[in-house]
Design a protein around this motif. Structure first.
Motif, mmCIF file in Angstrom:
data_model
loop_
_atom_site.group_PDB
_atom_site.id
_atom_site.type_symbol
_atom_site.label_atom_id
_atom_site.label_comp_id
_atom_site.label_asym_id
_atom_site.label_seq_id
_atom_site.Cartn_x
_atom_site.Cartn_y
_atom_site.Cartn_z
ATOM 1 N N ARG A 91 0.837 -1.187 0.000
ATOM 2 C CA ARG A 91 0.000 0.000 0.000
ATOM 3 C C ARG A 91 0.876 1.243 0.000
ATOM 4 N NH1 ARG A 91 -1.213 -3.523 3.498
ATOM 5 N NH2 ARG A 91 0.018 -2.439 5.051
ATOM 6 N N ARG A 92 0.311 2.332 -0.474
ATOM 7 C CA ARG A 92 0.979 3.619 -0.398
ATOM 8 C C ARG A 92 -0.069 4.646 0.018
ATOM 9 N NH1 ARG A 92 4.378 5.039 -5.511
ATOM 10 N NH2 ARG A 92 5.448 3.203 -4.707
ATOM 11 N N ASP A 93 0.090 5.198 1.218
ATOM 12 C CA ASP A 93 -0.869 6.169 1.741
ATOM 13 C C ASP A 93 -2.304 5.664 1.631
ATOM 14 O OD1 ASP A 93 1.152 8.727 0.273
ATOM 15 O OD2 ASP A 93 1.181 7.990 2.330
ATOM 16 N N PRO A 94 -2.619 4.550 2.246
ATOM 17 C CA PRO A 94 -3.979 4.010 2.109
ATOM 18 C C PRO A 94 -4.992 4.920 2.787
ATOM 19 C CG PRO A 94 -2.764 2.807 3.793
ATOM 20 C CD PRO A 94 -1.774 3.710 3.116
ATOM 21 N N PRO A 95 -6.166 5.103 2.188
ATOM 22 C CA PRO A 95 -7.187 5.944 2.805
ATOM 23 C C PRO A 95 -7.775 5.281 4.047
ATOM 24 C CG PRO A 95 -8.091 4.832 0.894
ATOM 25 C CD PRO A 95 -6.616 4.525 0.910
ATOM 26 N N ARG A 96 -8.123 6.106 5.015
ATOM 27 C CA ARG A 96 -8.800 5.633 6.224
ATOM 28 C C ARG A 96 -10.294 5.810 6.023
ATOM 29 N NH1 ARG A 96 -5.501 9.619 9.951
ATOM 30 N NH2 ARG A 96 -6.023 10.854 8.087
ATOM 31 N N ILE A 97 -11.061 4.724 6.246
ATOM 32 C CA ILE A 97 -12.483 4.688 5.916
ATOM 33 C C ILE A 97 -13.325 4.565 7.185
ATOM 34 C CG2 ILE A 97 -14.290 3.525 4.601
ATOM 35 C CD1 ILE A 97 -12.119 4.595 2.799
ATOM 36 N N LEU B 114 -16.967 -3.171 3.022
ATOM 37 C CA LEU B 114 -15.796 -3.005 3.890
ATOM 38 C C LEU B 114 -14.710 -4.017 3.552
ATOM 39 C CD1 LEU B 114 -17.532 -2.285 7.291
ATOM 40 C CD2 LEU B 114 -16.103 -0.695 5.995
ATOM 41 N N ALA B 115 -15.119 -5.254 3.290
ATOM 42 C CA ALA B 115 -14.130 -6.268 2.932
ATOM 43 C C ALA B 115 -13.447 -5.919 1.613
ATOM 44 C CB ALA B 115 -14.797 -7.640 2.841
ATOM 45 N N ARG B 116 -14.223 -5.464 0.641
ATOM 46 C CA ARG B 116 -13.625 -5.100 -0.655
ATOM 47 C C ARG B 116 -12.659 -3.933 -0.492
ATOM 48 N NH1 ARG B 116 -17.962 -5.482 -5.546
ATOM 49 N NH2 ARG B 116 -16.033 -5.098 -6.681
ATOM 50 N N LEU B 117 -13.049 -2.953 0.328
ATOM 51 C CA LEU B 117 -12.159 -1.810 0.554
ATOM 52 C C LEU B 117 -10.878 -2.248 1.251
ATOM 53 C CD1 LEU B 117 -14.840 0.779 1.718
ATOM 54 C CD2 LEU B 117 -13.451 0.951 -0.359
ATOM 55 N N GLY B 118 -11.022 -3.099 2.261
ATOM 56 C CA GLY B 118 -9.846 -3.552 2.992
ATOM 57 C C GLY B 118 -8.913 -4.374 2.139
ATOM 58 N N LEU B 119 -9.473 -5.285 1.354
ATOM 59 C CA LEU B 119 -8.650 -6.128 0.499
ATOM 60 C C LEU B 119 -7.996 -5.328 -0.634
ATOM 61 C CD1 LEU B 119 -10.967 -9.257 0.366
ATOM 62 C CD2 LEU B 119 -8.733 -9.107 1.478
ATOM 63 N N ALA B 120 -8.581 -4.177 -0.968
ATOM 64 C CA ALA B 120 -7.986 -3.309 -1.993
ATOM 65 C C ALA B 120 -6.935 -2.375 -1.418
ATOM 66 C CB ALA B 120 -9.081 -2.493 -2.680
ATOM 67 N N GLY B 121 -6.777 -2.364 -0.082
ATOM 68 C CA GLY B 121 -5.698 -1.583 0.508
ATOM 69 C C GLY B 121 -6.108 -0.505 1.470
ATOM 70 N N ALA B 122 -7.408 -0.289 1.702
ATOM 71 C CA ALA B 122 -7.846 0.761 2.620
ATOM 72 C C ALA B 122 -7.699 0.325 4.064
ATOM 73 C CB ALA B 122 -9.300 1.130 2.339
ATOM 74 N N LEU B 123 -7.668 1.305 4.971
ATOM 75 C CA LEU B 123 -7.732 1.051 6.405
ATOM 76 C C LEU B 123 -9.172 1.280 6.827
ATOM 77 C CD1 LEU B 123 -4.554 3.007 7.596
ATOM 78 C CD2 LEU B 123 -4.725 0.697 6.647
ATOM 79 N N VAL B 124 -9.884 0.231 7.157
ATOM 80 C CA VAL B 124 -11.304 0.355 7.472
ATOM 81 C C VAL B 124 -11.506 0.324 8.975
ATOM 82 C CG1 VAL B 124 -12.009 -0.674 5.287
ATOM 83 C CG2 VAL B 124 -11.700 -2.138 7.281
ATOM 84 N N GLY B 125 -12.535 1.023 9.432
ATOM 85 C CA GLY B 125 -12.843 1.052 10.854
ATOM 86 C C GLY B 125 -12.391 2.311 11.549
ATOM 87 N N ALA B 126 -12.020 3.343 10.814
ATOM 88 C CA ALA B 126 -11.583 4.589 11.438
ATOM 89 C C ALA B 126 -12.772 5.308 12.062
ATOM 90 C CB ALA B 126 -10.923 5.497 10.406
ATOM 91 N N PRO B 127 -12.605 5.936 13.222
ATOM 92 C CA PRO B 127 -13.677 6.778 13.766
ATOM 93 C C PRO B 127 -13.884 7.986 12.862
ATOM 94 C CG PRO B 127 -11.679 7.005 15.070
ATOM 95 C CD PRO B 127 -11.418 5.909 14.098
ATOM 96 N N PRO B 128 -15.052 8.626 12.935
ATOM 97 C CA PRO B 128 -15.338 9.730 12.008
ATOM 98 C C PRO B 128 -14.305 10.841 12.025
ATOM 99 C CG PRO B 128 -17.331 9.071 13.150
ATOM 100 C CD PRO B 128 -16.211 8.313 13.794
ATOM 101 N N ASP B 129 -13.767 11.158 13.202
ATOM 102 C CA ASP B 129 -12.839 12.291 13.276
ATOM 103 C C ASP B 129 -11.448 11.961 12.763
ATOM 104 O OD1 ASP B 129 -12.292 10.577 15.351
ATOM 105 O OD2 ASP B 129 -11.885 12.159 16.806
ATOM 106 N N GLU B 130 -11.202 10.692 12.406
ATOM 107 C CA GLU B 130 -9.894 10.312 11.881
ATOM 108 C C GLU B 130 -9.953 9.820 10.438
ATOM 109 O OE1 GLU B 130 -8.004 7.476 14.421
ATOM 110 O OE2 GLU B 130 -8.398 8.626 16.254
ATOM 111 N N ALA B 131 -11.157 9.757 9.871
ATOM 112 C CA ALA B 131 -11.320 9.152 8.545
ATOM 113 C C ALA B 131 -11.031 10.148 7.430
ATOM 114 C CB ALA B 131 -12.728 8.606 8.399
#
Length: 461
Positions: A34-40, A58-75
């Motif tokens: 990954r390179r600078d993966p987005p937080r979701i 969520l699974a598709r986003l995670g498997l594609a490289g995203a960081l899933v499960g971020a709280p709203p103020d960190e996403a």
């Protein structure tokens, strides 16, 4: 209305690649670069069917490289999976969208995506009403969401990041609906009825159970119609019997059983298959013949009463859940009193009541005799007060019974779970005070008390 936000601490159930937790609690695709993966951050509104859509995304986003499960103020990207079934659901969706959009304004690089049922129903109106939203996506646009997050392609197999406790999951067996009840927007939103292939359902169930799931709740707009578009040999009762052969699966629960489509084979399956919870979710919507006809329910009062009598005779220790709509156009006080009388006589174990919502584009919206909002709310309250007395009495009557409890969570000195008679999210719970019990475990207990709609139990010694 149910609302789920992506938590940290859940894993993906799939048949291939896994999401693995890092030291900071986020989930990363195993062995992915990954390179600078987005937080979701994702908030899922509405029913269990929406929840399953969110879990797949969520699974598709995670498997594609995203960081899933971020709280709203960190996403970096805030996603709302909307419900558009009735006006109240629309209002809640708009409220959540605006709240998260205000959160996103803290940084010009943060984006808000809106997806799901409300977009399918009212995309043009939403675009005009919500200029603060960056992108809108329809129900079948998950691949586009992944791309809009700046990610590459993700696998399309049945990967899911469960938002439920890891020992219980919803299993969708069909999509869409052909019943065309006159008050309902679902066929417009989710399209015609389509059954999933039984082999795909069984494969997903096996993957979920391999990942630790012990309870599967089968869902669809009308689960009792399952298989009718696949040929005479495919039925929901045969599907249940095949699922029951999965060795480590302990409970199967069937939800959304239309009363006009309950078959002899399904009733026999309830009576014979031990893993199938003796819990029938039978949304009746009303019990007056004229109202039932106006709703397009395809079943009469007498047919309904006969079905309930048969279910209770043939399924041992049956728990019966239903829902009713009050204030349907033309509903008189006498018809409402008929409903109240029959609810008192039938004594449902679980009951939900809803005020009729006049939805544009539905046949019922144009019917004469629309009932005032104040009167609808009065009838909801009166019906629920009747049911409250029934439910409280029924729980007290079970004191002293031996039960099996599936533990969901632990809060301080109380373990919280459910019996086979309690479905996740919609029914009461069973509280077990004392030393903490392991979530996902089944424990033998005795009912020792009742607290409103909830049972209190002690572990058997």
């Amino acid at each position: 209305m149910l609302e789920y936000s992506t938590p940290r601490g859940f894993g993906v159930q799939d048949s291939g690649d896994r999401l693995v937790p890092s030291d900071d609690g986020e989930y990363y695709p195993a062995m992915a670069e990954r390179r600078d993966p987005p937080r979701i951050h994702l908030t899922s509104l509405g029913c269990a069917k929406n929840l399953v859509d969110s879990e797949h995304l969520l699974a598709r986003l995670g498997l594609a490289g995203a960081l899933v499960g971020a709280p709203p103020d960190e996403a970096d990207i805030l996603i709302v999976n909307t419900c558009g079934f009735i006006e109240a659901a629309k209002r809640e969706s708009l409220e959540v969208i605006r709240r998260l959009a205000a959160e996103a304004k803290t940084s010009p690089e943060r984006r808000v995506f809106v997806m799901g049922c409300l977009v399918n129903r009212s995309e043009a109106a939403l675009r005009a009403e919500l200029p603060e939203v960056d992108r809108f996506f329809r129900l079948d646009d998950q691949a586009s969401i992944v791309a809009a997050c700046g990610l590459g392609e993700s696998p399309e197999e049945e990967a899911r990041l469960l938002l439920t406790p890891p020992h219980t999951a919803f299993l969708r067996i069909s999509e869409g609906c052909d019943n065309r009840c006159t008050y309902c927007t679902i066929p417009t939103i989710r399209g015609p009825f389509r059954s999933r292939a039984p082999e795909a359902i069984l494969r997903e169930a096996e993957d979920l159970v391999a990942g630790g799931v012990r309870e599967l709740s089968l869902i669809g707009q009308d689960t009792t119609s399952y298989g009718r578009d696949l040929g005479r040999t495919v039925t929901v009762d045969r599907l249940i019997r095949d699922l029951a052969r999965i060795e480590e699966l302990q409970w199967i629960r069937l939800l959304y059983a239309h009363p006009a489509h309950v078959t002899d084979g399904l009733i026999r399956t309830f009576a014979e298959v031990r893993k199938l919870c003796p819990y029938v979710d039978l949304p009746l919507q009303h019990l007056d013949d004229e109202i039932l006809a106006g709703m397009g329910r395809r079943v009469t009062q007498q047919q309904t009463l006969d079905l309930i009598d048969r279910l209770r005779r043939e399924i041992p220790d049956l728990a019966l859940r239903t829902t009713f709509i009050v204030g349907f156009p033309g509903e008189t006080e006498a018809q409402f009193e008929t409903l109240l009388r029959l609810v008192r006589e039938l004594r449902f174990d679980h009951l939900g009541a809803f005020a009729y919502s006049r939805e544009p584009g539905t046949p019922a919206a144009d019917l004469p005799g629309q009932v005032s909002e104040a009167e609808k709310e009065r009838r909801v309250e009166e019906l629920m007060l009747v049911q409250q007395e029934i439910a409280f009495d029924a729980l007290r009557a079970r004191i002293g019974e031996r039960i099996e409890v599936l533990i969901d969570t632990v809060e301080e000195d109380v373990s919280i779970g459910r019996t086979a008679r309690q479905a996740p999210d919609v029914d009461g719970i069973t509280r077990v005070p004392g030393p903490p019990l392991s979530p996902g475990s089944f424990v033998d207990a005795v009912v020792v008390g009742a607290d409103g709609y909830d049972a209190v139990a002690e572990v058997s010694r």
